[in-house]
Design a protein around this motif. Structure first.
Motif, PDB file in Angstrom:
ATOM      1  N   ARG A   1     -52.343   9.667 -44.041  1.00  0.00           N
ATOM      2  CA  ARG A   1     -53.034  10.371 -42.957  1.00  0.00           C
ATOM      3  C   ARG A   1     -52.073  11.333 -42.260  1.00  0.00           C
ATOM      4  NH1 ARG A   1     -55.266   6.263 -41.137  1.00  0.00           N
ATOM      5  NH2 ARG A   1     -53.772   5.654 -39.531  1.00  0.00           N
ATOM      6  N   ALA A   2     -50.823  10.896 -42.084  1.00  0.00           N
ATOM      7  CA  ALA A   2     -49.824  11.763 -41.464  1.00  0.00           C
ATOM      8  C   ALA A   2     -49.511  12.970 -42.351  1.00  0.00           C
ATOM      9  CB  ALA A   2     -48.545  10.967 -41.202  1.00  0.00           C
ATOM     10  N   TYR A   3     -49.537  12.766 -43.651  1.00  0.00           N
ATOM     11  CA  TYR A   3     -49.293  13.887 -44.560  1.00  0.00           C
ATOM     12  C   TYR A   3     -50.412  14.926 -44.454  1.00  0.00           C
ATOM     13  CZ  TYR A   3     -49.308  16.630 -48.828  1.00  0.00           C
ATOM     14  OH  TYR A   3     -49.355  17.676 -49.707  1.00  0.00           O
ATOM     15  N   LEU A   4     -51.657  14.484 -44.461  1.00  0.00           N
ATOM     16  CA  LEU A   4     -52.775  15.419 -44.356  1.00  0.00           C
ATOM     17  C   LEU A   4     -52.707  16.190 -43.030  1.00  0.00           C
ATOM     18  CD1 LEU A   4     -55.757  13.305 -45.764  1.00  0.00           C
ATOM     19  CD2 LEU A   4     -54.368  15.011 -46.947  1.00  0.00           C
ATOM     20  N   TRP A   5     -52.322  15.500 -41.955  1.00  0.00           N
ATOM     21  CA  TRP A   5     -52.203  16.167 -40.656  1.00  0.00           C
ATOM     22  C   TRP A   5     -51.062  17.174 -40.686  1.00  0.00           C
ATOM     23  CZ3 TRP A   5     -54.490  17.423 -36.357  1.00  0.00           C
ATOM     24  CH2 TRP A   5     -53.727  17.819 -35.254  1.00  0.00           C
ATOM     25  N   GLY A   6     -49.927  16.785 -41.268  1.00  0.00           N
ATOM     26  CA  GLY A   6     -48.775  17.660 -41.318  1.00  0.00           C
ATOM     27  C   GLY A   6     -49.037  18.940 -42.102  1.00  0.00           C
ATOM     28  N   ARG A   7     -49.838  18.866 -43.141  1.00  0.00           N
ATOM     29  CA  ARG A   7     -50.163  20.055 -43.925  1.00  0.00           C
ATOM     30  C   ARG A   7     -50.853  21.120 -43.075  1.00  0.00           C
ATOM     31  NH1 ARG A   7     -50.327  20.260 -49.578  1.00  0.00           N
ATOM     32  NH2 ARG A   7     -51.839  21.949 -49.319  1.00  0.00           N
ATOM     33  N   GLN A   8     -51.542  20.686 -42.021  1.00  0.00           N
ATOM     34  CA  GLN A   8     -52.335  21.612 -41.227  1.00  0.00           C
ATOM     35  C   GLN A   8     -51.589  22.109 -39.980  1.00  0.00           C
ATOM     36  OE1 GLN A   8     -56.375  20.019 -40.547  1.00  0.00           O
ATOM     37  NE2 GLN A   8     -55.943  18.488 -42.110  1.00  0.00           N
ATOM     38  N   THR A   9     -50.381  21.625 -39.758  1.00  0.00           N
ATOM     39  CA  THR A   9     -49.660  22.001 -38.553  1.00  0.00           C
ATOM     40  C   THR A   9     -48.529  22.969 -38.868  1.00  0.00           C
ATOM     41  OG1 THR A   9     -48.095  20.153 -38.712  1.00  0.00           O
ATOM     42  CG2 THR A   9     -50.167  19.751 -37.536  1.00  0.00           C
ATOM     43  N   TYR A  10     -48.044  23.632 -37.851  1.00  0.00           N
ATOM     44  CA  TYR A  10     -46.949  24.590 -38.024  1.00  0.00           C
ATOM     45  C   TYR A  10     -45.656  23.890 -38.432  1.00  0.00           C
ATOM     46  CZ  TYR A  10     -43.442  28.111 -36.856  1.00  0.00           C
ATOM     47  OH  TYR A  10     -42.390  28.979 -36.912  1.00  0.00           O
ATOM     48  N   ASP A  11     -45.436  22.694 -37.891  1.00  0.00           N
ATOM     49  CA  ASP A  11     -44.197  21.966 -38.182  1.00  0.00           C
ATOM     50  C   ASP A  11     -44.197  21.330 -39.561  1.00  0.00           C
ATOM     51  OD1 ASP A  11     -43.145  22.619 -35.719  1.00  0.00           O
ATOM     52  OD2 ASP A  11     -43.992  20.835 -34.752  1.00  0.00           O
ATOM     53  N   GLY A  12     -45.363  21.182 -40.165  1.00  0.00           N
ATOM     54  CA  GLY A  12     -45.444  20.631 -41.507  1.00  0.00           C
ATOM     55  C   GLY A  12     -45.230  19.127 -41.556  1.00  0.00           C
ATOM     56  N   TYR A  13     -45.067  18.617 -42.779  1.00  0.00           N
ATOM     57  CA  TYR A  13     -44.882  17.187 -43.014  1.00  0.00           C
ATOM     58  C   TYR A  13     -43.382  16.916 -43.117  1.00  0.00           C
ATOM     59  CZ  TYR A  13     -45.289  12.656 -45.429  1.00  0.00           C
ATOM     60  OH  TYR A  13     -45.199  11.336 -45.793  1.00  0.00           O
ATOM     61  N   PRO A  14     -42.792  16.111 -42.210  1.00  0.00           N
ATOM     62  CA  PRO A  14     -41.335  15.973 -42.102  1.00  0.00           C
ATOM     63  C   PRO A  14     -40.588  15.691 -43.408  1.00  0.00           C
ATOM     64  CG  PRO A  14     -42.379  14.948 -40.219  1.00  0.00           C
ATOM     65  CD  PRO A  14     -43.499  15.364 -41.137  1.00  0.00           C
ATOM     66  N   PRO A  15     -41.028  14.735 -44.267  1.00  0.00           N
ATOM     67  CA  PRO A  15     -40.251  14.501 -45.494  1.00  0.00           C
ATOM     68  C   PRO A  15     -40.143  15.735 -46.386  1.00  0.00           C
ATOM     69  CG  PRO A  15     -41.683  12.641 -45.070  1.00  0.00           C
ATOM     70  CD  PRO A  15     -42.095  13.720 -44.106  1.00  0.00           C
ATOM     71  N   ILE A  16     -41.210  16.517 -46.488  1.00  0.00           N
ATOM     72  CA  ILE A  16     -41.152  17.731 -47.309  1.00  0.00           C
ATOM     73  C   ILE A  16     -40.377  18.819 -46.583  1.00  0.00           C
ATOM     74  CG2 ILE A  16     -42.514  19.547 -48.417  1.00  0.00           C
ATOM     75  CD1 ILE A  16     -44.668  17.518 -48.965  1.00  0.00           C
ATOM     76  N   GLU A  17     -40.565  18.917 -45.272  1.00  0.00           N
ATOM     77  CA  GLU A  17     -39.839  19.924 -44.504  1.00  0.00           C
ATOM     78  C   GLU A  17     -38.329  19.676 -44.542  1.00  0.00           C
ATOM     79  OE1 GLU A  17     -41.043  22.688 -43.118  1.00  0.00           O
ATOM     80  OE2 GLU A  17     -43.006  22.143 -43.946  1.00  0.00           O
ATOM     81  N   GLY A  18     -37.933  18.438 -44.839  1.00  0.00           N
ATOM     82  CA  GLY A  18     -36.517  18.122 -44.910  1.00  0.00           C
ATOM     83  C   GLY A  18     -35.833  18.632 -46.167  1.00  0.00           C
ATOM     84  N   LEU A  19     -36.611  19.096 -47.144  1.00  0.00           N
ATOM     85  CA  LEU A  19     -36.026  19.679 -48.349  1.00  0.00           C
ATOM     86  C   LEU A  19     -35.397  21.017 -47.999  1.00  0.00           C
ATOM     87  CD1 LEU A  19     -38.958  18.916 -50.822  1.00  0.00           C
ATOM     88  CD2 LEU A  19     -36.907  17.541 -50.402  1.00  0.00           C
ATOM     89  N   GLU A  20     -34.238  21.309 -48.589  1.00  0.00           N
ATOM     90  CA  GLU A  20     -33.461  22.467 -48.159  1.00  0.00           C
ATOM     91  C   GLU A  20     -34.130  23.802 -48.464  1.00  0.00           C
ATOM     92  OE1 GLU A  20     -32.354  20.027 -49.995  1.00  0.00           O
ATOM     93  OE2 GLU A  20     -30.722  19.029 -48.911  1.00  0.00           O
ATOM     94  N   GLU A  21     -34.593  23.988 -49.708  1.00  0.00           N
ATOM     95  CA  GLU A  21     -35.072  25.293 -50.139  1.00  0.00           C
ATOM     96  C   GLU A  21     -36.530  25.526 -49.770  1.00  0.00           C
ATOM     97  OE1 GLU A  21     -34.183  26.476 -54.135  1.00  0.00           O
ATOM     98  OE2 GLU A  21     -32.578  24.995 -54.290  1.00  0.00           O
ATOM     99  N   THR A  22     -36.813  26.710 -49.264  1.00  0.00           N
ATOM    100  CA  THR A  22     -38.196  27.068 -48.926  1.00  0.00           C
ATOM    101  C   THR A  22     -39.076  27.058 -50.162  1.00  0.00           C
ATOM    102  OG1 THR A  22     -37.456  28.455 -47.088  1.00  0.00           O
ATOM    103  CG2 THR A  22     -39.674  28.855 -47.939  1.00  0.00           C
ATOM    104  N   HIS A  23     -38.575  27.620 -51.269  1.00  0.00           N
ATOM    105  CA  HIS A  23     -39.371  27.663 -52.503  1.00  0.00           C
ATOM    106  C   HIS A  23     -39.664  26.257 -53.019  1.00  0.00           C
ATOM    107  CE1 HIS A  23     -39.089  31.953 -52.648  1.00  0.00           C
ATOM    108  NE2 HIS A  23     -37.774  31.958 -52.781  1.00  0.00           N
ATOM    109  N   CYS A  24     -38.712  25.357 -52.842  1.00  0.00           N
ATOM    110  CA  CYS A  24     -38.925  23.963 -53.244  1.00  0.00           C
ATOM    111  C   CYS A  24     -40.039  23.343 -52.416  1.00  0.00           C
ATOM    112  CB  CYS A  24     -37.622  23.174 -53.082  1.00  0.00           C
ATOM    113  SG  CYS A  24     -37.780  21.391 -53.309  1.00  0.00           S
ATOM    114  N   ARG A  25     -39.992  23.522 -51.126  1.00  0.00           N
ATOM    115  CA  ARG A  25     -41.038  22.964 -50.250  1.00  0.00           C
ATOM    116  C   ARG A  25     -42.408  23.507 -50.621  1.00  0.00           C
ATOM    117  NH1 ARG A  25     -37.043  24.150 -46.257  1.00  0.00           N
ATOM    118  NH2 ARG A  25     -38.236  25.947 -45.516  1.00  0.00           N
TER     119      ARG A  25
END
Length: 375
Positions: A312-336
């Motif tokens: 549920r947190a992942y679905l919410w994060g996809r819709q927000t500006y801050d995104g989903y923290p575990p994926i946002e923690g990946l270094e490369e933008t293209h990777c995310r």
């Protein structure tokens, strides 16, 4: 890094992985001259409407060198030294054969398919035997030999992967798996998945436990017991249409059912909706495998927002500006961006395996020599 270590040379030299002890040599590849469609054509024949399986033994011996070279499992591969997995309809065992003085034992993994009176189980076993013997890709674990043991059970013989499975590596690699190693493994995984998808095959059981590693770090995607062949595929390009759909139109595929490990299952598998291409589920699972490598854990237990707060947190994060923290923690933008595209909740909008390989991120990932050659 526990008993396993991963070392890298300079940026200008190909990197290498050193996992556990050097991999043992195996016997000859008896099927190296057989092509993917030819083997399936010979061994995966359509069942007639009556469901008569009297010719099962004849089908199963088409691939087996034992048909021309009489030999028992023990004579050819030695004795069982360990049971690696024990399932309802099969078990996986490690066999060792004595070698000459000064040389290590030759190790092979043998998957024993138990005899069954259930027509579906028999059809699934025939399919797994045919597919695992026919695949030809450096990052797929191929069946090298097929023979029967003294109980009349079909035995699929495969290389022993001395590096263990990816799940164990993640659990024993300290806080997190190195990003460069994770990227190398991931690209090998996606190459294997893309090969299957281009040939109209969905693996349907991708998870860290089914991703094996050679001693040098080559990925071997294993276990075709839940795979599905899409006979009527017309959506993934000319190659799948010409190589399989036209040549293998008479082959029988076991009926589809919901399969896979729940944490890696795609959300569409839990929805009562029209059937979707199961290859989209493979992409979803591969995205979760990558996140497991980078985070050291699974992101959720089940892809259902009503039952799992993590999802549920992942679905919410996809819709927000801050995104989903575990994926946002990946270094490369293209990777995310690629991981978000692989984990799109809508399977019709999910990126394909071939598109992942062509992405700016994965395209530039350097694969070790062992991974390139599958050794």
């Amino acid at each position: 890094m526990s008993q396993r270590s991963i070392s890298y040379s300079t940026w200008t030299s190909p990197h290498q992985h050193q996992l556990n002890a050097p991999e043992h040599k195996t016997g000859p590849n008896f099927l190296s001259a057989l092509t993917f469609p030819n083997v399936l054509t010979r061994c995966w024949l359509a069942r007639n409407e009556s469901g008569n399986d009297d010719d099962d033994d004849e089908r199963q011996t088409l691939l087996s060198p034992s048909a021309t070279v009489p030999s028992t499992v023990t004579e050819r591969y030695g004795s069982c030294i360990e049971i690696l997995h024990y399932g309802t309809h099969s078990c996986v065992r490690l066999y060792a054969r004595k070698s000459s003085a000064g040389h290590p034992k030759q190790l092979h993994v043998i998957k024993v398919l138990r005899r069954s009176s259930n027509a579906f189980v028999r059809a699934t076993h025939r399919f797994e035997q045919s597919l695992s013997s026919a695949v030809s890709h450096p990052n797929l674990l191929q069946t090298l030999d097929v023979l029967q043991n003294d109980r009349g059970e079909t035995c699929l013989v495969m290389d022993y992967c001395a590096g263990g499975d990816l799940n164990t590596l993640i659990a024993t690699s300290g806080p997190l798996l190195d990003a460069s190693a994770a990227n190398c493994f991931f690209k090998q995984i996606m190459r294997a998945v893309a090969y299957l998808h281009e040939n109209a095959i969905a693996h349907r059981a991708l998870k860290t436990e089914n991703i094996l590693l050679s001693a040098r770090g080559a990925v071997k995607v294993a276990d075709f017991g839940d795979a599905e062949w899409l006979r009527d595929d017309v959506t993934h390009g000319i190659r799948a249409e010409s190589r399989l759909r036209l040549q293998l139109s008479s082959l029988y595929s076991p009926p589809r059912k919901m399969v896979g490990s729940m944490p890696y299952l795609a959300p569409e598998e839990l929805n009562d909706c029209a059937p979707v291409d199961p290859r989209a589920g493979d992409v979803w699972a591969a995205g979760l495998v990558y996140m497991a490598m980078r985070c050291g854990r699974l992101l959720w237990r089940t892809p259902c927002a009503d039952d799992d707060g993590g999802y549920r947190a992942y679905l919410w994060g996809r819709q927000t500006y801050d995104g989903y923290p575990p994926i946002e923690g990946l270094e490369e933008t293209h990777c995310r961006n690629v991981i978000y595209a692989m984990l799109h909740p809508d399977p019709t909008r999910r990126i394909r395996a071939s598109e992942v390989l062509r992405s700016e991120w994965v395209y530039d990932v350097r694969v070790c020599d062992a991974g390139e050659m599958g050794q």
